[in-house]
Design an enzyme around this catalytic site. Sequence first.
Site, PDB file in Angstrom:
ATOM      1  N   PRO A 183       0.815  -1.208   0.000  1.00 31.21           N
ATOM      2  CA  PRO A 183       0.000   0.000   0.000  1.00 31.21           C
ATOM      3  C   PRO A 183       0.855   1.267   0.000  1.00 31.21           C
ATOM      4  CG  PRO A 183       0.037  -0.971   2.187  1.00 31.21           C
ATOM      5  CD  PRO A 183       0.722  -1.943   1.275  1.00 31.21           C
ATOM      6  N   GLU A 184       0.372   2.278  -0.716  1.00 29.36           N
ATOM      7  CA  GLU A 184       1.016   3.583  -0.711  1.00 29.36           C
ATOM      8  C   GLU A 184       0.063   4.586  -0.081  1.00 29.36           C
ATOM      9  OE1 GLU A 184       2.686   4.507  -4.559  1.00 29.36           O
ATOM     10  OE2 GLU A 184       3.541   2.512  -4.787  1.00 29.36           O
ATOM     11  N   LYS A 238       2.236   6.161   5.161  1.00 30.57           N
ATOM     12  CA  LYS A 238       1.671   4.874   5.582  1.00 30.57           C
ATOM     13  C   LYS A 238       1.272   4.860   7.051  1.00 30.57           C
ATOM     14  CE  LYS A 238       3.994   1.854   2.272  1.00 30.57           C
ATOM     15  NZ  LYS A 238       4.831   0.650   2.124  1.00 30.57           N
ATOM     16  N   ASN A 240       6.310   3.239  -5.193  1.00 31.99           N
ATOM     17  CA  ASN A 240       6.975   2.895  -6.438  1.00 31.99           C
ATOM     18  C   ASN A 240       6.120   3.112  -7.684  1.00 31.99           C
ATOM     19  OD1 ASN A 240       9.482   2.147  -7.460  1.00 31.99           O
ATOM     20  ND2 ASN A 240       8.757   0.080  -7.897  1.00 31.99           N
ATOM     21  N   ARG A 263      14.714  -0.186  -6.766  1.00 34.73           N
ATOM     22  CA  ARG A 263      13.324  -0.525  -7.113  1.00 34.73           C
ATOM     23  C   ARG A 263      13.143  -0.426  -8.620  1.00 34.73           C
ATOM     24  NH1 ARG A 263       9.991   0.781  -2.781  1.00 34.73           N
ATOM     25  NH2 ARG A 263       8.358  -0.379  -3.856  1.00 34.73           N
TER      26      ARG A 263
END
Length: 276
Positions: free
Chosen positions: A2-3, A53, A169, A262
């Site tokens: 989750p972002e 978050k 990301n 990433r």
Amino acid sequence: MPEGPEIRRAADEVEKALQASMVLEVSFAFEVLQEYESLFANSEVVRVDTKGKAMLIRFNNGYTIYSHNQLYGKWYVRKSYNYPKTNRQLRLAIHNEKKSALLYSASDIEVLRDEEVDFHPFISKVGPDLLNEHVTVKDLTERFTSNRFCKRKWTSLLLDQAFLAGIGNYLRSEILFVAGIHPELRPIDCTTHQIEKAAEAVITLMDRSYKTGGITVDAHLAERLKAKGEKRSQYRHFVFNREGKPCRVDGTEIRKITAASRRCYYCPTCQTKGRV
């Protein structure tokens, strides 16, 4: 993973379930927190804030429950005392007469006095959360061009929670594409126009992803792609997770690189290294 938009949506659900209704019980899985449980009986949730978050559940008794979802934390909102069937471990439960807000798998949970929140090690260092605070294009352009941030590559900067909270990301790749910025560039390498486009892209895509549940393409494009038979996983992004597929703007093959450890995706013709 989750972002920020996903956490803000979860916060909305928790707030809707708990706000303006007396708390019957709060229970913590961690023994060190169980001494606080009695503090929350008969209290009310005032609001639920986010910082990336992290979620901040604010009560009318002067206390705030801080939680951070980390990689695997997940909130469930259910009918009161109705627990889901899951292999996850329940870490925090907040019950009122009609609803229960249940946090599973997260290990970073604290009880803070309201006046302690701003001094929490994570909260004190994290940047602004666009989905919880009023942040303008001007605010962001000033932040992009500040001495603290302007010489860092966009690919590492956009993942740095001390820069902006909640960008992860998939949003990183999408923001750079919409802004037309090559992933090897830094803010100092960009024109004023590119900086402004980046600021606009951050605000637009964070809000769009929040409102749509993770879709970053605009609504008209999404509808056209759906009409062609594409599934949500295929049409939701401009470039992220689309290596080898044609750019939605000019048909160039999307490339994937590794940046800041990433995966990052970009269009080599829409996102050149030059100053535009």
